[in-house]
Design an enzyme around this catalytic site. Sequence first.
Site, PDB file in Angstrom:
ATOM      1  N   TYR A  95       0.903  -0.975   0.140  1.00 28.46           N
ATOM      2  CA  TYR A  95      -0.096   0.063   0.050  1.00 28.46           C
ATOM      3  C   TYR A  95       1.104   1.331   0.147  1.00 28.46           C
ATOM      4  CZ  TYR A  95      -3.670  -3.350   1.199  1.00 28.46           C
ATOM      5  OH  TYR A  95      -4.646  -4.262   1.150  1.00 28.46           O
ATOM      6  N   ASN A 116     -12.562  -0.851  -5.436  1.00 30.40           N
ATOM      7  CA  ASN A 116     -12.214  -1.292  -7.158  1.00 30.40           C
ATOM      8  C   ASN A 116     -13.524  -1.884  -7.498  1.00 30.40           C
ATOM      9  OD1 ASN A 116     -11.187  -2.144  -9.442  1.00 30.40           O
ATOM     10  ND2 ASN A 116      -9.894  -3.659  -8.368  1.00 30.40           N
ATOM     11  N   CYS A 124      -6.389  -5.579  -7.611  1.00 28.51           N
ATOM     12  CA  CYS A 124      -6.128  -4.786  -6.430  1.00 28.51           C
ATOM     13  C   CYS A 124      -5.634  -5.809  -5.408  1.00 28.51           C
ATOM     14  CB  CYS A 124      -7.235  -4.052  -5.723  1.00 28.51           C
ATOM     15  SG  CYS A 124      -8.730  -5.220  -5.788  1.00 28.51           S
ATOM     16  N   HIS A 125      -5.768  -7.085  -5.833  1.00 31.22           N
ATOM     17  CA  HIS A 125      -5.422  -8.347  -4.709  1.00 31.22           C
ATOM     18  C   HIS A 125      -3.679  -8.197  -4.889  1.00 31.22           C
ATOM     19  CE1 HIS A 125      -5.504  -9.810  -8.965  1.00 31.22           C
ATOM     20  NE2 HIS A 125      -4.322 -10.616  -8.582  1.00 31.22           N
ATOM     21  N   GLU A 155      -1.123 -16.652  -9.149  1.00 31.04           N
ATOM     22  CA  GLU A 155      -0.413 -15.971 -10.015  1.00 31.04           C
ATOM     23  C   GLU A 155       1.113 -16.343  -9.654  1.00 31.04           C
ATOM     24  OE1 GLU A 155      -1.093 -11.373  -9.704  1.00 31.04           O
ATOM     25  OE2 GLU A 155      -3.331 -12.102 -10.788  1.00 31.04           O
TER      26      GLU A 155
END
Length: 157
Positions: A95, A116, A124-125, A155
């Site tokens: 952040y 979002n 945003c993850h 990912e």
Amino acid sequence: MKLKSTFQARFPAPFGMLGIQCTDEVLTGITFLSATMKSQSTNNSFVKEICRQLNAYFFAEDFQFDLPLQLNGTEHQLKVWNSLQEIPCGQMRTYGDVAKLVQSSPRAVGQACGNNPIPIVIPCHRIVGKSGLGGFMHSSEGKELNIKHWLLTHEQR
């Protein structure tokens, strides 16, 4: 270009159901729905393309979305959401990292991430805390954090 108020499709994801909202030309929202909801398909070619790209993301290692988006938010939210789209798949930022980039505070970045409208496509993850996952969808525990953990693990393959 009239915004439709219902889901144009409900798409099964590995962690539940996704509600897809769009016009005939732009993606406007993805909502995490109850896993017990039934899928809903469509004959609309744009909605089919959204679902095709979501499916490719869930089954490909380094998929990049290429969809026209309509984002409605404050100037700050738009800055944050645009910066999130620059984070490559498989990478994370804190952040604080994003706050420095958009000249804001980490808390304000967290609020923008929580608001979002198009999660997954606007990743945003990929924003985490200094010493942990941080929150997801304005939650710091429960199924929301389980979804964030799933997306990040997916990912990292």
